[in-house]
Design a protein around this motif. Structure first.
Motif, PDB file in Angstrom:
ATOM      1  N   ILE A  86       0.854  -1.195   0.000  1.00 42.13           N
ATOM      2  CA  ILE A  86       0.000   0.000   0.000  1.00 42.13           C
ATOM      3  C   ILE A  86       0.889   1.245   0.000  1.00 42.13           C
ATOM      4  O   ILE A  86       1.853   1.345   0.759  1.00 42.13           O
ATOM      5  CB  ILE A  86      -0.917  -0.003   1.236  1.00 42.13           C
ATOM      6  N   GLN A  87       0.551   2.175  -0.853  1.00 45.29           N
ATOM      7  CA  GLN A  87       1.310   3.419  -0.923  1.00 45.29           C
ATOM      8  C   GLN A  87       0.491   4.568  -0.322  1.00 45.29           C
ATOM      9  O   GLN A  87      -0.656   4.795  -0.706  1.00 45.29           O
ATOM     10  CB  GLN A  87       1.678   3.742  -2.378  1.00 45.29           C
ATOM     11  N   ASN A  88       1.117   5.246   0.630  1.00 40.73           N
ATOM     12  CA  ASN A  88       0.483   6.386   1.285  1.00 40.73           C
ATOM     13  C   ASN A  88       0.985   7.673   0.618  1.00 40.73           C
ATOM     14  O   ASN A  88       2.172   8.005   0.688  1.00 40.73           O
ATOM     15  CB  ASN A  88       0.819   6.417   2.767  1.00 40.73           C
ATOM     16  N   LEU A  89       0.064   8.357  -0.010  1.00 40.29           N
ATOM     17  CA  LEU A  89       0.409   9.590  -0.731  1.00 40.29           C
ATOM     18  C   LEU A  89      -0.284  10.787  -0.096  1.00 40.29           C
ATOM     19  O   LEU A  89      -1.245  10.650   0.671  1.00 40.29           O
ATOM     20  CB  LEU A  89      -0.001   9.474  -2.196  1.00 40.29           C
ATOM     21  N   ILE A  90       0.206  11.960  -0.447  1.00 40.42           N
ATOM     22  CA  ILE A  90      -0.438  13.209  -0.029  1.00 40.42           C
ATOM     23  C   ILE A  90      -0.659  14.060  -1.269  1.00 40.42           C
ATOM     24  O   ILE A  90       0.273  14.334  -2.032  1.00 40.42           O
ATOM     25  CB  ILE A  90       0.416  13.984   0.998  1.00 40.42           C
ATOM     26  N   ILE A  91      -1.900  14.438  -1.480  1.00 44.35           N
ATOM     27  CA  ILE A  91      -2.262  15.336  -2.574  1.00 44.35           C
ATOM     28  C   ILE A  91      -2.197  16.757  -1.998  1.00 44.35           C
ATOM     29  O   ILE A  91      -2.994  17.127  -1.135  1.00 44.35           O
ATOM     30  CB  ILE A  91      -3.669  15.037  -3.118  1.00 44.35           C
ATOM     31  N   HIS A  92      -1.239  17.533  -2.476  1.00 45.02           N
ATOM     32  CA  HIS A  92      -0.938  18.843  -1.887  1.00 45.02           C
ATOM     33  C   HIS A  92      -1.255  19.941  -2.900  1.00 45.02           C
ATOM     34  O   HIS A  92      -0.639  20.046  -3.948  1.00 45.02           O
ATOM     35  CB  HIS A  92       0.547  18.902  -1.501  1.00 45.02           C
ATOM     36  N   LEU A  93      -2.254  20.768  -2.561  1.00 39.19           N
ATOM     37  CA  LEU A  93      -2.535  21.968  -3.342  1.00 39.19           C
ATOM     38  C   LEU A  93      -1.965  23.174  -2.588  1.00 39.19           C
ATOM     39  O   LEU A  93      -2.349  23.447  -1.448  1.00 39.19           O
ATOM     40  CB  LEU A  93      -4.041  22.141  -3.535  1.00 39.19           C
ATOM     41  N   HIS A  94      -1.061  23.912  -3.247  1.00 38.96           N
ATOM     42  CA  HIS A  94      -0.355  25.012  -2.592  1.00 38.96           C
ATOM     43  C   HIS A  94      -1.222  26.275  -2.562  1.00 38.96           C
ATOM     44  O   HIS A  94      -0.836  27.340  -3.060  1.00 38.96           O
ATOM     45  CB  HIS A  94       0.962  25.294  -3.313  1.00 38.96           C
ATOM     46  N   VAL A  95      -2.386  26.165  -2.003  1.00 42.41           N
ATOM     47  CA  VAL A  95      -3.285  27.298  -1.825  1.00 42.41           C
ATOM     48  C   VAL A  95      -3.846  27.211  -0.410  1.00 42.41           C
ATOM     49  O   VAL A  95      -3.880  26.129   0.185  1.00 42.41           O
ATOM     50  CB  VAL A  95      -4.428  27.296  -2.866  1.00 42.41           C
ATOM     51  N   SER A  96      -4.307  28.348   0.105  1.00 44.43           N
ATOM     52  CA  SER A  96      -4.769  28.333   1.492  1.00 44.43           C
ATOM     53  C   SER A  96      -6.076  29.083   1.718  1.00 44.43           C
ATOM     54  O   SER A  96      -6.702  28.923   2.764  1.00 44.43           O
ATOM     55  CB  SER A  96      -3.687  28.937   2.408  1.00 44.43           C
ATOM     56  N   LEU A  97      -6.504  29.931   0.755  1.00 47.00           N
ATOM     57  CA  LEU A  97      -7.655  30.786   1.010  1.00 47.00           C
ATOM     58  C   LEU A  97      -8.830  30.497   0.068  1.00 47.00           C
ATOM     59  O   LEU A  97      -9.644  31.371  -0.196  1.00 47.00           O
ATOM     60  CB  LEU A  97      -7.249  32.262   0.906  1.00 47.00           C
ATOM     61  N   TYR A  98      -8.914  29.273  -0.442  1.00 41.99           N
ATOM     62  CA  TYR A  98     -10.058  28.916  -1.282  1.00 41.99           C
ATOM     63  C   TYR A  98     -11.255  28.587  -0.389  1.00 41.99           C
ATOM     64  O   TYR A  98     -11.105  28.131   0.752  1.00 41.99           O
ATOM     65  CB  TYR A  98      -9.726  27.723  -2.169  1.00 41.99           C
ATOM     66  N   ASP A  99     -12.437  28.812  -0.946  1.00 43.34           N
ATOM     67  CA  ASP A  99     -13.644  28.594  -0.155  1.00 43.34           C
ATOM     68  C   ASP A  99     -13.789  27.125   0.250  1.00 43.34           C
ATOM     69  O   ASP A  99     -14.061  26.799   1.407  1.00 43.34           O
ATOM     70  CB  ASP A  99     -14.883  29.034  -0.941  1.00 43.34           C
ATOM     71  N   PHE A 133      -4.101  23.180   1.469  1.00 42.72           N
ATOM     72  CA  PHE A 133      -5.076  22.107   1.311  1.00 42.72           C
ATOM     73  C   PHE A 133      -4.316  20.810   1.001  1.00 42.72           C
ATOM     74  O   PHE A 133      -3.746  20.675  -0.104  1.00 42.72           O
ATOM     75  CB  PHE A 133      -6.050  22.438   0.180  1.00 42.72           C
ATOM     76  N   LEU A 134      -4.306  19.883   1.963  1.00 34.17           N
ATOM     77  CA  LEU A 134      -3.616  18.605   1.795  1.00 34.17           C
ATOM     78  C   LEU A 134      -4.585  17.466   2.086  1.00 34.17           C
ATOM     79  O   LEU A 134      -5.339  17.499   3.069  1.00 34.17           O
ATOM     80  CB  LEU A 134      -2.404  18.503   2.733  1.00 34.17           C
ATOM     81  N   PHE A 135      -4.519  16.447   1.222  1.00 39.19           N
ATOM     82  CA  PHE A 135      -5.415  15.305   1.360  1.00 39.19           C
ATOM     83  C   PHE A 135      -4.596  14.010   1.318  1.00 39.19           C
ATOM     84  O   PHE A 135      -3.893  13.755   0.327  1.00 39.19           O
ATOM     85  CB  PHE A 135      -6.440  15.289   0.220  1.00 39.19           C
ATOM     86  N   PRO A 136      -4.674  13.196   2.360  1.00 35.01           N
ATOM     87  CA  PRO A 136      -3.983  11.901   2.321  1.00 35.01           C
ATOM     88  C   PRO A 136      -4.744  10.922   1.428  1.00 35.01           C
ATOM     89  O   PRO A 136      -5.987  10.921   1.380  1.00 35.01           O
ATOM     90  CB  PRO A 136      -4.005  11.448   3.778  1.00 35.01           C
ATOM     91  N   ALA A 137      -4.010  10.083   0.722  1.00 32.51           N
ATOM     92  CA  ALA A 137      -4.629   9.086  -0.166  1.00 32.51           C
ATOM     93  C   ALA A 137      -3.832   7.790  -0.083  1.00 32.51           C
ATOM     94  O   ALA A 137      -2.599   7.811  -0.158  1.00 32.51           O
ATOM     95  CB  ALA A 137      -4.659   9.599  -1.601  1.00 32.51           C
ATOM     96  N   ASN A 138      -4.554   6.675   0.097  1.00 31.15           N
ATOM     97  CA  ASN A 138      -3.922   5.348   0.167  1.00 31.15           C
ATOM     98  C   ASN A 138      -4.287   4.557  -1.084  1.00 31.15           C
ATOM     99  O   ASN A 138      -5.473   4.333  -1.376  1.00 31.15           O
ATOM    100  CB  ASN A 138      -4.391   4.597   1.417  1.00 31.15           C
ATOM    101  N   ILE A 139      -3.271   4.127  -1.811  1.00 29.92           N
ATOM    102  CA  ILE A 139      -3.492   3.370  -3.051  1.00 29.92           C
ATOM    103  C   ILE A 139      -3.074   1.925  -2.795  1.00 29.92           C
ATOM    104  O   ILE A 139      -1.946   1.642  -2.368  1.00 29.92           O
ATOM    105  CB  ILE A 139      -2.679   3.958  -4.215  1.00 29.92           C
ATOM    106  N   GLN A 140      -4.008   1.017  -3.074  1.00 31.85           N
ATOM    107  CA  GLN A 140      -3.763  -0.406  -2.842  1.00 31.85           C
ATOM    108  C   GLN A 140      -2.713  -0.945  -3.838  1.00 31.85           C
ATOM    109  O   GLN A 140      -2.490  -0.360  -4.900  1.00 31.85           O
ATOM    110  CB  GLN A 140      -5.064  -1.203  -2.996  1.00 31.85           C
ATOM    111  N   PRO A 141      -2.065  -2.062  -3.467  1.00 27.23           N
ATOM    112  CA  PRO A 141      -1.046  -2.652  -4.363  1.00 27.23           C
ATOM    113  C   PRO A 141      -1.625  -2.983  -5.734  1.00 27.23           C
ATOM    114  O   PRO A 141      -2.759  -3.468  -5.853  1.00 27.23           O
ATOM    115  CB  PRO A 141      -0.600  -3.904  -3.620  1.00 27.23           C
ATOM    116  N   ASN A 142      -0.833  -2.689  -6.759  1.00 26.01           N
ATOM    117  CA  ASN A 142      -1.203  -2.997  -8.143  1.00 26.01           C
ATOM    118  C   ASN A 142      -2.617  -2.512  -8.470  1.00 26.01           C
ATOM    119  O   ASN A 142      -3.443  -3.243  -9.024  1.00 26.01           O
ATOM    120  CB  ASN A 142      -1.093  -4.508  -8.408  1.00 26.01           C
TER     121      ASN A 142
END
Length: 626
Positions: A86-99, A133-142
């Motif tokens: 399992i791969q643990n990723l972080i989806i990172h958007l470099h913004v802070s003041l979006y609604d 805005f950061l979102f963790p995401a877990n992707i299963q093997p293969n």
């Protein structure tokens, strides 16, 4: 980053970002697709189930940017885990003041993960405690999944600066590096602000105040864009909230920039008054907009802004683009017309990175060019830092020039003052010589002739003997007085034999009066000194002794004249009643005359006296400078 693989898929599905265990970070990779939500409200289920109906368009540039006009935008990309863990990723958007940003993970048209964030959610309550805005995401093997993000912003532009992190790498690298980098930048900016205000206090120059304010507003702009201290203005406690804070920070920066440049390049001296008029116009307009922002939020609960959001934000954003061009263009004009050309050229070079980034950012906001990481706040901060360091260096050079100019002006002023003093003293000395010569050759000779005539009459006994003798005695006294005055004004001993002999003769005359005992000691003077020095020192001793006789009530005086290799030292001490030496300037003309003559010789004089304990006068005259 090294090792990631891109696999081409069906054009309607996009590009897969394949995690094979070799890459750690991916900054806005190609393969981002977007779809504006304009006429219909979308759901992720619709978008995933009917890709032929809801067609996404491939985004251009490293940071897709759009003038959204209040419409949400959907973004889509694919992730593939080609490893066996399992791969643990972080989806990172470099913004802070979006609604709001909603993140979905879709597997075979089924939503397996949904996360939502708004700028109002405190950092401590987020899954990953960070201002962005950061979102963790877990992707299963293969496994391969689609990621959808719905980005909502009520006004202004929407950009999509995406970085995909491997979780361990993010936890290890990003927070520490982020804090260190921004801490360093903040420290440099803060130091420059402190030095600017300090220079303003020292030199009484408004320019350094404006520069300090400009640097401070630049730091505030960077902090606002980065989302720092969002907890202080996120709830509107400062009078505005959310992304409007960024607008106000931008307007303050523009105002400070105009104030600094117009004073730095002295636009008030330009023949064309339009530059002054336009600069004042921009300042007034942005001040009105700032006041309106606070009034509308505090008094009207954002009624006007919400009613006319699109035209207001469009006009404000357009207004942000005009002043930088105005300032940059006016600076070029100063170079062309040779008005503070050196300063203007230096400012152009220092400001060029900021101007280019601002220019490109304006074009990307209105979708004339693709968005890019180069217009992100990180590069803005680097450009501002480069500009501020360059301008600080030039202003430091300017301070040095000011000091050198002030020093040169002081030298010239002292030289002119010395020339005037020299002219006055030389004129005074010439007048003394003329009067002494007139007394000796004119009045003295006539009195001597009168005495001779009366003597002849007396010898011939033509008139009363007693009366003529009285007349002769009076004439003798007049002749003696005239000779004394003539001698004091231009002592023959001084001109013939020098300072030592003249002082000895002067002291002998004072001692002969019996009211004051004067001791004289001359050391090291074996040859004649410069005529100017001898005359001035003789006059100084005369003035000091005259002051002692008139004011000090002293009975003893000690005079020492010592010659060293490069200087003469004259010390005069008495046992009189003394005076307050801290108020030398109020002690009369005598001491001022002494100080003037010493200054004429480029010397130094010190009056040391206390009431009831006598007076000591020390005079140092440099020989090498005369």
């Amino acid at each position: 980053m090294s090792g990631f693989c891109l696999f081409a898929q069906d054009k309607s599905q996009g590009v897969v970002f394949n995690f094979d265990g070799t890459w750690k970070q991916l900054d806005t990779p190609e393969g981002i697709y977007y779809l504006p939500e304009v006429n219909e409200q979308f759901t992720v289920e619709k978008l995933a189930s009917f890709p032929q109906v809801y067609k996404f368009t491939k985004a251009l540039g490293s940071v897709p940017t759009f003038w959204a006009e209040g419409h949400p935008y959907w973004f889509r990309f694919e992730l593939k885990n080609s490893t066996k863990v399992i791969q643990n990723l972080i989806i990172h958007l470099h913004v802070s003041l979006y609604d709001e940003i909603v993140f979905y993970v879709v597997d075979k048209n089924h939503v397996i993960d949904r996360q939502s964030l708004t700028w109002k959610i405190p950092q401590q309550k987020r899954a990953i405690k960070h201002r962005d805005f950061l979102f963790p995401a877990n992707i299963q093997p293969n496994h391969q999944v689609f990621c959808y993000l719905k980005v909502s912003k009520s006004f202004g532009s929407i950009s999509f600066p995406l970085t995909i992190w491997e979780r361990n790498n993010f936890d290890y690298y990003y927070p520490t590096n982020d804090h260190h980098n921004w801490g360093l930048i903040s420290g440099i900016f803060g130091f420059v602000v402190f030095i600017s205000f300090l220079l303003a206090l020292i030199f009484k120059e408004k320019l350094y105040v404006y520069y300090g304010i400009y640097v401070l507003t630049a730091l505030g702009f960077i902090y606002t864009m980065q989302g720092y201290f969002i907890r202080f203005y996120g709830d509107g406690s400062l009078g505005i909230e959310g992304d409007k804070v960024r607008y106000v920070a931008t307007m303050l920066l523009i105002i400070a920039n105009i104030l600094f440049v117009k004073n730095y390049l002295r636009w008030d001296l330009l023949k064309n008054a339009l530059f002054q008029w336009y600069s004042n116009f921009f300042i007034i307009v942005f001040c009105i907009l700032i006041v309106f922002s606070f009034f509308d939020h505090l008094g009207l609960k954002d009624y006007i802004f919400n009613l006319y959001t699109i035209p207001i934000t469009f006009m404000i954003s357009l207004g942000f683009c005009i002043p930088p061009f105005f300032v940059f263009g006016t600076t070029i004009y100063c170079v062309v017309v040779n008005h503070y050309r050196k300063d203007a050229t230096y400012y152009l070079l220092a400001n060029l990175p900021v101007f280019l980034i601002t220019f490109y950012a304006g074009l990307s906001i209105y979708e004339f060019v693709p968005g890019s990481f180069l217009v992100g706040i990180d590069y803005f901060a680097m450009a501002f830092l480069a500009e501020i360091l360059a301008l600080s260096g030039f202003l430091a050079y300017r301070v040095k020039q000011m000091q050198e100019t002030s020093k040169q002006l002081l030298i010239e002023k002292n030289f002119v003052l010395q020339q005037r003093t020299q002219a006055v003293l030389e004129a005074e000395e010439r007048e003394r010589i003329r009067i002494a010569r007139d007394l000796h050759d004119g009045i003295g000779q006539m009195l001597a002739a009168a005495r001779m005539t009366l003597g002849n009459y007396l010898s011939q006994k033509k008139i009363d003997v007693i009366e003529i003798q009285n007349s002769l005695d009076l004439l003798e006294d007049c002749i003696r007085e005239v000779r004394e005055i003539s001698h004091n004004m231009m002592p023959g001993t001084l001109t013939k034999f020098g300072l030592s002999s003249a002082l000895k003769q002067f002291v002998n005359k004072i001692n002969a009066l019996g009211t004051l005992k004067v001791e004289l000691q001359v050391v090291g003077i074996k040859e004649r000194l410069d005529e100017k020095i001898e005359m001035m020192l003789y006059r100084i001793v005369q003035e000091i002794i005259s002051n002692i006789i008139r004011h000090s009530e002293a009975t003893k005086v000690s005079i020492e004249l010592i010659k060293h290799d490069n200087e003469l030292i004259l010390m005069v001490e008495d046992n009189g009643k003394g005076f307050d030496s801290e108020n030398v300037g109020n002690q009369g003309i005598g001491l001022k005359n002494i100080a003037t003559r010493v200054e004429y010789l480029n010397g130094y004089v010190n009056f040391d006296s206390t009431l009831g304990h006598g007076t000591s006068v020390v005079i140092e005259i440099p020989l090498s400078l005369n």
